[in-house]
Design an enzyme around this catalytic site. Structure first.
Site, short mmCIF file in Angstrom:
data_model
loop_
_atom_site.label_atom_id
_atom_site.label_comp_id
_atom_site.label_asym_id
_atom_site.label_seq_id
_atom_site.Cartn_x
_atom_site.Cartn_y
_atom_site.Cartn_z
N CYS A 125 -9.43 -45.51 -42.50
CA CYS A 125 -8.99 -44.39 -41.67
C CYS A 125 -7.96 -44.76 -40.60
O CYS A 125 -7.17 -43.92 -40.18
CB CYS A 125 -10.22 -43.74 -41.01
SG CYS A 125 -11.59 -43.53 -42.15
N HIS A 271 -6.31 -38.85 -37.09
CA HIS A 271 -6.90 -38.95 -38.42
C HIS A 271 -7.74 -37.71 -38.70
O HIS A 271 -8.59 -37.32 -37.89
CB HIS A 271 -7.76 -40.21 -38.52
CG HIS A 271 -8.66 -40.23 -39.70
ND1 HIS A 271 -8.20 -40.11 -41.00
CD2 HIS A 271 -10.02 -40.33 -39.80
CE1 HIS A 271 -9.22 -40.14 -41.83
NE2 HIS A 271 -10.33 -40.27 -41.13
N ASN A 301 -10.08 -34.91 -46.33
CA ASN A 301 -9.86 -36.20 -45.65
C ASN A 301 -9.33 -37.19 -46.68
O ASN A 301 -10.07 -37.66 -47.55
CB ASN A 301 -11.19 -36.67 -45.06
CG ASN A 301 -11.10 -38.03 -44.38
OD1 ASN A 301 -10.16 -38.79 -44.58
ND2 ASN A 301 -12.10 -38.35 -43.57
#
Length: 344
Positions: A125, A271, A301
């Site tokens: 991430c 993020h 995501n």
């Protein structure tokens, strides 16, 4: 002499010169997920994680394949000649092979000269931010002038079929970013951090050297989620608590290192973990809603690619304009985090 050389290198400015991304063709909607998990509803998934659909890599489509497609889009969009690339780095936790490095395969596949350096780095991430920091260091050290930073992930291939929470959140994708001595966004100073004591909070236990063979083992965690050792496990509340602790102090450090204040930051691209986490971070950090990017609805995501995808979308839509200061951050698996300021 040595000090003089250091001063010259230190004055080299490093910029983003181009951004493109690639998303797989397969779209999985919430309607499809609900058929597998009838205890959920379409609206509940959307409210819980902010995702209506996500892209899934094809069965034979790898992170390397997607990264190559993102790179080719960048070459076409920005009229970049592969022979001018002198370094390739790929951020992925789903490489095509244990060895060789997928970046080496991409160097050949993309027609980049054999004089270019190439390597993979295993991060999730926060990987895009770490990649920017690495690229900036390579350029300021005089090693390269045009670094191709690639991010690509196929997390969905690590998910157990019964893992409804993570299947709702994650999508596959790849992004490409050209970092150079000239461009449209100057890369600022970085705040980076790591806390390996939290490694167990987001992990695939088996398959590598520590536990090579399949375990075929599972257990139920404190939240009632089944933990499969052969698949990705995420301690949702643990990651959430870590983020709320790490991100505010990282933001403060980023502002200090870039000699600015929050009021002078025009936009924030963090993020894209999930909608609830992003909205909580925004409130805790007291950030204006109209300056804070949230866009998981159609792709979910995508791990290391979320920030670059967000930057590209905001550039294309005109949300980010010349003269703006934009803070970008990443946080998650590792545990790790990072942030910087981009001056457009």
């Amino acid at each position: 002499m040595g000090c003089h050389c250091f001063e010259i290198l230190n004055k080299i400015m490093v910029y983003i010169k181009g951004i493109s991304y690639y998303l797989p063709e397969r779209v999985m909607t919430n309607e499809e997920l609900v058929k597998e998990f009838p205890e959920w509803s379409v609206d509940k998934i959307a409210r819980k994680v902010g995702v209506n659909s996500r892209r899934l890599a094809a069965e034979n489509e790898t992170a390397g394949d997607m990264a190559g497609k993102a790179a080719r889009k960048l070459f076409e969009e920005y009229s970049v000649r592969p022979e001018n690339i002198d370094f390739v780095m790929l951020c992925t936790q789903s490489p095509d092979h244990f060895l060789p490095s997928t970046a080496c395969i991409l160097q050949h596949r993309l027609g980049i000269p054999t004089s270019a350096g190439a390597f993979d780095f295993n991060l999730g991430c926060s990987g895009c931010i770490y990649g920017m920091a690495l690229a900036k260091g390579i350029i300021t050290a005089g090693v390269a002038k045009n670094v191709l930073l690639l991010t690509a992930e196929t997390y969905t291939k690590y998910l157990h079929p019964s893992d409804k929470s993570n299947r709702a959140i994650f999508g596959d994708g790849a992004a490409a970013c050209l970092i150079s001595t000239e461009g449209f966004a100057k890369i600022g100073e970085f705040s980076l951090g790591t806390d390996g004591s939290g490694a167990e909070k987001l992990i695939v236990r088996t398959g590598a050297a520590r536990c090579k063979d399949s375990a075929e083992k599972n257990e139920v965690d404190d939240e009632g989620h089944t933990r499969y050792d052969d698949y990705l496990y995420m301690d949702g509340s643990g990651i959430f608590n870590f983020t709320l602790e790490a991100v505010p102090s990282m933001m403060k450090d980023v502002l200090e290192k870039n000699d600015t204040i929050a009021d002078k930051v025009d936009y924030y691209i963090f993020h894209q973990a999930n909608k609830f986490m992003l909205n909580t971070i925004r409130k805790v950090c007291v950030l204006p809603k109209d300056k804070f990017y949230v866009n998981l609805e159609e792709i979910g995501n995508t791990v290391s690619s979320t920030v670059l995808i967000g930057l590209k979308d905001c550039l294309d839509s005109g949300t980010i304009k010349e003269g703006m200061q934009v803070m970008v951050t990443g946080f998650g698996v590792g545990l790790s985090w990072g942030g910087t300021i981009l001056q457009f």
